[in-house]
Design an enzyme around this catalytic site. Structure first.
Site, PDB file in Angstrom:
ATOM      1  N   PHE A 172       6.856  -7.947  -8.434  1.00  0.00           N
ATOM      2  CA  PHE A 172       6.768  -6.808  -7.501  1.00  0.00           C
ATOM      3  C   PHE A 172       5.994  -5.621  -8.066  1.00  0.00           C
ATOM      4  O   PHE A 172       6.145  -4.505  -7.586  1.00  0.00           O
ATOM      5  CB  PHE A 172       8.163  -6.355  -7.056  1.00  0.00           C
ATOM      6  CG  PHE A 172       9.053  -7.456  -6.587  1.00  0.00           C
ATOM      7  CD1 PHE A 172       8.696  -8.240  -5.495  1.00  0.00           C
ATOM      8  CD2 PHE A 172      10.242  -7.741  -7.229  1.00  0.00           C
ATOM      9  CE1 PHE A 172       9.511  -9.270  -5.059  1.00  0.00           C
ATOM     10  CE2 PHE A 172      11.068  -8.769  -6.803  1.00  0.00           C
ATOM     11  CZ  PHE A 172      10.699  -9.542  -5.711  1.00  0.00           C
ATOM     12  N   ALA A 229      -2.264  -6.050  -6.148  1.00  0.00           N
ATOM     13  CA  ALA A 229      -3.113  -5.580  -5.047  1.00  0.00           C
ATOM     14  C   ALA A 229      -3.252  -6.627  -3.947  1.00  0.00           C
ATOM     15  O   ALA A 229      -4.221  -6.613  -3.197  1.00  0.00           O
ATOM     16  CB  ALA A 229      -4.496  -5.165  -5.563  1.00  0.00           C
ATOM     17  N   GLU A 279       1.625  -7.522  -0.153  1.00  0.00           N
ATOM     18  CA  GLU A 279       2.110  -6.156   0.040  1.00  0.00           C
ATOM     19  C   GLU A 279       2.183  -5.689   1.495  1.00  0.00           C
ATOM     20  O   GLU A 279       3.123  -4.973   1.860  1.00  0.00           O
ATOM     21  CB  GLU A 279       1.215  -5.189  -0.751  1.00  0.00           C
ATOM     22  CG  GLU A 279       1.340  -5.363  -2.245  1.00  0.00           C
ATOM     23  CD  GLU A 279       0.248  -4.596  -2.981  1.00  0.00           C
ATOM     24  OE1 GLU A 279       0.588  -3.635  -3.692  1.00  0.00           O
ATOM     25  OE2 GLU A 279      -0.934  -4.965  -2.840  1.00  0.00           O
ATOM     26  N   ARG A 303      -4.063   5.683  -3.810  1.00  0.00           N
ATOM     27  CA  ARG A 303      -3.808   4.768  -2.695  1.00  0.00           C
ATOM     28  C   ARG A 303      -2.890   5.414  -1.656  1.00  0.00           C
ATOM     29  O   ARG A 303      -3.000   5.115  -0.467  1.00  0.00           O
ATOM     30  CB  ARG A 303      -3.234   3.434  -3.181  1.00  0.00           C
ATOM     31  CG  ARG A 303      -3.221   2.369  -2.095  1.00  0.00           C
ATOM     32  CD  ARG A 303      -2.758   1.022  -2.612  1.00  0.00           C
ATOM     33  NE  ARG A 303      -3.815   0.172  -3.106  1.00  0.00           N
ATOM     34  CZ  ARG A 303      -4.456  -0.749  -2.407  1.00  0.00           C
ATOM     35  NH1 ARG A 303      -4.161  -0.922  -1.121  1.00  0.00           N
ATOM     36  NH2 ARG A 303      -5.388  -1.495  -2.952  1.00  0.00           N
ATOM     37  N   THR A 351      -8.442  -0.802  -6.049  1.00  0.00           N
ATOM     38  CA  THR A 351      -9.252   0.394  -5.850  1.00  0.00           C
ATOM     39  C   THR A 351     -10.031   0.761  -7.111  1.00  0.00           C
ATOM     40  O   THR A 351     -10.945   1.577  -7.048  1.00  0.00           O
ATOM     41  CB  THR A 351      -8.377   1.573  -5.406  1.00  0.00           C
ATOM     42  OG1 THR A 351      -7.305   1.749  -6.329  1.00  0.00           O
ATOM     43  CG2 THR A 351      -7.788   1.300  -4.023  1.00  0.00           C
TER      44      THR A 351
END
Length: 777
Positions: free
Chosen positions: A240, A525, A727, A322, A456
């Site tokens: 996680f 991600a 996610e 983010r 990112t």
């Protein structure tokens, strides 16, 4: 592959899109799946424990470890001075110490390391250290850090348009609220087993999402080359995000002891210690001011996002970035100013967690939508729809960071869910129920999701794989991704099997190892299948083309006419079993091994201007949740949730549905049940299942209807046109929090939202009290 989009694979067979069981499912349920702690312990194994700080912030005046060294079973005691190389396990900023030196910066920070003959001996001895401190000011809360001007980096501002339009807006809405953090609470805690090898080499079993980072950091700590360190992982018992940067501490500790003693060393944290010294989801405080018209359409928005980052940088810059990226969710923000404060506190350094800042940004804008609706007396769904992104070329199709939204389908998903879940009739029924019942109140909410897929940090968008085909037709597959229960190995095996026209029984997926696939990125991600699937496809396709040439030559046809299907290979009049062709290729001295590589195309981002294309594409979804609330006790139940989620052309619908359900429930846990509590001294008081509650079976909605969106197909060249699933569904849990907001507002009559997250009974009662006072004012 880095400069142009890869060519899409041909239309896949049922091997790719079929709901095939997880490749380790039978091992999981039978208890035969091996995790790091299940591997047979080597002879002479040492067990480790940290001696930890008892203050949140202090200067270390002296350290007396004589009693520790004299304790029964102790073999060695180590401080920062004993580390051969760098005393650092930070992912990039260099500010995470393995062992504290002159100063401690959070309560529970490791100061010394004990190696003993047993776990019990190590842990008992670690309690005997005598540390003399000079206490220093400790900032525990965001408010304390704000007052002291304590930041991990400068505040970031993302702007577009003319935010001064707030002044002329027909209606203005403002508010502030807090959202809590979250512990990862993976079933398997942090663990590392280090075994010294010949010529100074080190092999480490590590439960990590980022083997290459652990490899590099351990090498630096030992003052050796990365090639001297091998990190291996077969599977994790959950991650996680909590095993992206955090495992390096435990791996480095084990490696240091193994290098010093020449004996294998194992660090296995228990639950209390794991929760005390590993990072968590960032807590946020949000303040906002919105200018809207009478329909609820945003004309201008100012939002302030402040997060508690903890004592070091870790991944907080990217996480908070983010949050800015996702502070729009599905809504076009024409005139906007987003300010992000990243506060440094003397608490454990917060880290990656499923959604990586996205959930906090989305929850913030969804609270704005709910508040606008309450202020104007509108259905929140109408307000949400009024603010949706428009189609390409509409002028409402570009994000606040200047990325065009060319694949927006949230409006279609929302409308489909609205009909299928009978939202309008149920909302009317909820309102009728609330008029009739003075003490029980219901709430219902439909919330959408738009989540960007890619790291990112641009250079992380790369992956590698290694494929071997043996002369008997069996296939060995290794890739740089890590399996944490999410089914990555199953999906990549399906992709590889499809290339060769084989069944999954012919594919053997082996442990992730840094000496097989180097320089990999974290499995994070949501990009694991996207990147590692393409890398494996590229490697397998290289071998398939070589085999096709052998077959074509033997059959006298062009290589493109060779067909791999059903475990056989056909070309012209020739039809051979796949193993027979592999044998012929081997005898013809054909290379049957290939490394595959993939780099995500199109992405770029300029952090200085907060503009660019940080994502290859977006995932979409929506959920309707209905709750009932007891206004006397603050307790509630989720009666029903309907959700539709877009995974593109699913690689494996069974696994994807499992991920959607798990993410949704975990998201609800974050927003309603899971509460991190620090006392005034910085001690985490909720550090075990006795005080920290995660969702259980009874917290699942009584009715849960889940569906993968049938209209989904990725327009971007992802592997088999699939979309990520790890996610994005997490944010579907916001629908439950918004439904609770509706229920609380129905009970109080207030024209503003006052509920904070997590919505524990105590916070619900507080919101009811605040709302009633607001309504009476």
């Amino acid at each position: 592959m880095a400069d142009s989009a890869p060519v899409s694979p041909p239309a896949s067979s049922m091997r790719v899109n079929a709901p095939i069981p997880h490749e380790s499912a039978n091992l999981h349920v039978s208890g035969r799946a091996l995790y790091a702690d299940d591997v047979a312990e080597p002879r002479n194994l040492l067990h480790l424990a940290f001696g930890k700080s008892t203050l949140a912030h202090a200067r270390i005046k002296s350290v007396d470890l004589s009693a520790v060294r004299a304790a029964p079973g102790v073999v060695g005691v180590y401080t920062a001075a004993d580390i051969p190389g760098a005393n650092n396990v930070a992912p990039f900023a260099g500010d995470d110490r393995i062992l504290a030196e002159d100063e401690v910066i959070f309560l529970g920070q490791p100061i010394f390391l004990v190696a003993a003959e047993s776990v019990t001996a190590a842990r008992k001895a670690a309690l005997l250290g005598k540390i003399d401190y000079e206490p220093l000011p400790a900032y525990i809360t965001i408010a304390e850090a704000r007052a002291a001007g304590s930041f991990i980096e400068a505040s970031q501002i993302m702007r577009r348009g003319d935010v001064s339009r707030l002044e002329s807006a027909p209606r203005r809405v403002s508010g502030r609220f807090e959202m809590g953090g979250q512990d990862h609470f993976y079933l398997e805690g942090q663990i590392a087993v280090a075994t010294p090898m010949e010529q100074g080499g080190m092999h480490i079993l590590s439960s990590t999402q980022h083997p290459s980072e652990v490899q590099h950091l351990v090498a630096h700590a030992l003052h050796v080359n990365s090639a001297d360190v091998v990190i291996e992982l077969r599977r994790m018992g959950g991650g996680f995000g909590g095993k992206e940067t955090q495992p390096a501490l435990f791996a480095a500790a084990a490696a240091i002891v193994a290098a010093k003693t020449g004996r294998p060393a194992k660090y296995r944290a228990d639950r209390d210690e794991d929760m005390e010294i590993t990072g968590k989801r960032h807590e946020f405080e949000i303040a906002y001011e919105a200018g809207v018209d009478e329909t609820g359409r945003l004309l201008a928005l100012k939002m302030d996002l402040a997060s508690r980052c903890g004592c070091s940088t870790d991944l907080s810059p990217a996480i908070n970035d983010r949050a800015l990226f996702h502070a729009d969710n599905c809504y076009f923000l024409e005139n906007v100013e987003l300010v992000s404060h990243r506060f440094k506190t003397h608490t454990v350094s917060n880290t990656a967690f499923r959604g990586f800042g996205g959930p906090q940004g989305m929850l913030a804008i969804e609270r704005v939508m709910d508040d606008i609706a309450l202020h104007l007396g509108l259905d929140p769904l109408a307000v949400r729809k009024a603010n949706f992104y428009g189609p390409p070329g509409s002028g409402r199709d570009v994000t606040q960071y200047r990325m065009p939204v060319t694949d927006f389908v949230a409006d279609r998903i929302v409308e489909e869910l609205r009909r299928r879940a009978d939202y309008d009739a149920r909302r009317a029924a909820v309102e009728a129920f609330n008029r009739e019942h003075p003490y029980l109140k219901r709430g219902i909410s439909l919330t959408p999701v738009k989540f960007g897929i890619s790291f990112t940090t641009t250079h992380l968008n790369q992956a590698g794989a290694l494929v071997h085909v043996y002369a008997d037709g069996s296939v060995h597959l290794n890739h740089g991704g890590t399996e944490m229960g999410q089914g990555l190995n199953t999906k990549v095996a399906q992709i590889t099997a499809d290339v060769f026209g084989l069944g999954l029984e012919s594919i053997r997926v082996t442990s992730t190892r840094t000496d097989k696939v180097p320089n990999t990125s974290a499995t994070a991600a949501s990009s694991g299948a996207d990147m590692n699937g393409w890398a494996a496809w590229n490697g397998a396709e290289t071998i398939r083309l070589r085999l096709a040439e052998v077959m074509a030559k033997k059959a006298g046809v062009p290589p493109e006419d060779v067909i791999f299907e059903g475990g056989r290979v056909r070309a012209g009049d020739l039809d051979l079993p796949f193993p027979e062709l592999c044998r012929l290729a081997y005898l013809a001295r054909t290379q049957l091994s290939a490394a595959g590589f993939y780099a995500t195309p199109k992405i770029h981002y300029d952090r200085a201007t907060h503009s660019g294309r940080p994502f290859l594409y977006f995932c979409y979804g929506a959920a309707v949740s209905e709750v009932v609330l007891d206004t006397f006790t603050g307790e509630f139940k989720t009666l029903r949730t309907d959700l539709i989620h877009d995974v593109g052309r699913s690689l494996n619908p069974a696994i994807d549905l499992g991920q959607v359900e798990g993410a949704f429930v975990q998201g609800v846990g974050w927003l309603t049940i899971e509460e991190l509590v620090y006392d005034a001294k910085g001690r985490l008081t909720t550090h075990a299942p006795s005080t920290y509650k995660i969702p259980c079976a009874s917290d699942r909605p009584e009715i849960l209807n889940m569906e993968l969106w049938r209209g989904g197909e990725n327009r971007e060249p992802t592997i088999h046109r699939s979309k990520a699933v790890g996610e994005p569904p997490f944010m579907l849990g916001i629908s439950v929090f918004s439904a609770l907001t509706h229920a609380v507002a129905s009970a109080t009559g207030a024209a503003c939202a006052s509920l904070e997250a997590p919505a524990t009974p105590e916070r619900i009662l507080k919101a009811l009290k605040t709302g009633r006072a607001e309504a009476e004012a």
